[in-house]
Design an enzyme around this catalytic site. Structure first.
Site, PDB file in Angstrom:
ATOM      1  N   ASP A 278      37.287  47.196  38.892  1.00  0.00           N
ATOM      2  CA  ASP A 278      38.402  46.399  38.369  1.00  0.00           C
ATOM      3  C   ASP A 278      38.860  46.936  36.998  1.00  0.00           C
ATOM      4  O   ASP A 278      38.016  47.296  36.168  1.00  0.00           O
ATOM      5  CB  ASP A 278      37.870  44.957  38.206  1.00  0.00           C
ATOM      6  CG  ASP A 278      38.945  43.910  38.351  1.00  0.00           C
ATOM      7  OD1 ASP A 278      40.066  44.251  38.756  1.00  0.00           O
ATOM      8  OD2 ASP A 278      38.643  42.727  38.055  1.00  0.00           O
TER       9      ASP A 278
ATOM     10  N   GLY B 243      43.014  36.076  37.521  1.00  0.00           N
ATOM     11  CA  GLY B 243      42.835  34.905  36.669  1.00  0.00           C
ATOM     12  C   GLY B 243      42.889  33.601  37.436  1.00  0.00           C
ATOM     13  O   GLY B 243      43.435  32.607  36.964  1.00  0.00           O
TER      14      GLY B 243
HETATM   15  P1  13P Z   1      39.119  34.857  35.906  1.00  0.00           P
HETATM   16  O1  13P Z   1      37.927  35.211  35.093  1.00  0.00           O
HETATM   17  O2  13P Z   1      40.124  34.088  35.115  1.00  0.00           O
HETATM   18  O3  13P Z   1      38.789  34.208  37.199  1.00  0.00           O
HETATM   19  O4  13P Z   1      39.888  36.215  36.259  1.00  0.00           O
HETATM   20  C1  13P Z   1      39.207  37.175  37.037  1.00  0.00           C
HETATM   21  C2  13P Z   1      40.043  38.374  37.316  1.00  0.00           C
HETATM   22  O5  13P Z   1      41.253  38.298  37.389  1.00  0.00           O
HETATM   23  C3  13P Z   1      39.336  39.654  37.503  1.00  0.00           C
HETATM   24  O6  13P Z   1      40.203  40.722  37.671  1.00  0.00           O
END
Ligand code: 13P
Length: 282
Positions: free
Chosen positions: A81, A207
């Site tokens: 990621d 997110g």
């Molecule tokens: P959150 O931590 O807000 O769930 O976001 C995770 C994310 O988007 C990882 O790429």
């Protein structure tokens, strides 16, 4: 079983559903994620954060997650990621994962496009490249993101998709990483316009921790087919760990602790997967 990233997302898009993508810091988390995915017969993406990928201590994390994904009874993929450094993107592609998020969202538009194009060109056959356009903030409030002009521009998204050949585009529509300081207000009209402009390109919503379930459903009905979750999984993992610790400490029952954490992660992931199923409202 390991499945190519693009194929996994296309299958979800065709069903008007979304794949859950969950950040795994260790094998315990991955086992919980896969257990829930198997219970729900849902495909799943195991995410590795950039920090984990960089840390020498977690050198074995990617091979371990690949082994968990390979043995899963559902379609699964391992993705690194948010990597921006070109050298790190090359290492991620060499690590044998199914996808990488080549994240040039902090760069000027042309440099972002060049970073993604290079990653697409370097990716082995079947390995997917996700891109991010606009900037998904972390920890800041959404008003700051709007003020910073960080939302994805629909016209730019169309040109960017065409130019880069990315397999998936992460959109910034009022979503933030981490916890939401105030009730999030996603820009639905913007998402609709992005969807119209990029055609069939899979779109991802990052997110997702803290987003109201109705918002997640609505995003899927408007074409989101991958939903990223990190904070909520960490929260559930750590609260189970602290709740179970006093009972297992006297007998040093480490396995019992691990099984409790796997079950807690699986519960959290199952709740989220229930939200990501086929959308009826489209
Ligand atoms: P959150 O931590 O807000 O769930 O976001 C995770 C994310 O988007 C990882 O790429």
């Amino acid at each position: 079983m390991l499945v190519p990233f693009r194929a996994l997302l296309e299958e979800r898009r065709a069903k008007r559903a979304a794949a859950g993508a969950f950040t795994c810091y260790d094998v315990t988390t991955a086992l919980g994620v896969v257990r829930a995915a198997e219970q729900r017969a849902a495909p799943v993406v195991l995410l590795v954060s950039e920090a984990s990928f960089r840390a020498p201590e977690s050198r074995l994390l990617v091979p371990a997650l690949l082994a968990v994904a390979e043995r899963a009874d559902v379609a699964a993929c391992v993705q690194i990621d948010h990597v921006r450094d070109p050298g790190l993107i090359a290492s991620a592609l060499a690590a044998g994962v199914g996808a990488v998020l080549a994240d040039g969202s902090g760069l000027p538009l042309d440099e972002n496009a060049a970073l993604v194009r290079r990653a697409v060109a370097a990716a082995p056959q079947g390995v997917g490249i996700e891109a991010e356009l606009g900037r998904i903030q972390g920890g800041e409030d959404v008003a700051a993101a709007v003020a910073a002009g960080a939302f994805t521009d629909p016209a730019e998204a169309a040109a960017f998709a065409e130019l880069t050949g990315a397999d998936c585009l992460a959109v910034s529509i009022g979503n933030v990483h981490g916890t939401y300081a105030a009730t999030p207000r996603l820009d639905w009209e913007r998402l609709e316009r992005i969807r119209e402009r990029v055609g069939d390109l899979p779109l991802s919503l990052h997110g997702a921790s803290g987003l109201p379930p109705a918002d997640v459903r609505r995003a899927i009905s408007l074409g989101i087919c991958k939903v990223n979750v990190n904070t909520e999984i960490r929260r559930r993992y750590l609260s189970e760990l602290s709740a179970s610790l006093p009972a297992v400490l006297p007998g040093l029952r480490l396995l019992e602790l691990e099984l409790a954490v796997i079950a807690a992660v699986a519960d959290a992931v199952a709740e989220l997967l229930d939200l990501l199923g086929p959308s009826l409202s489209h």
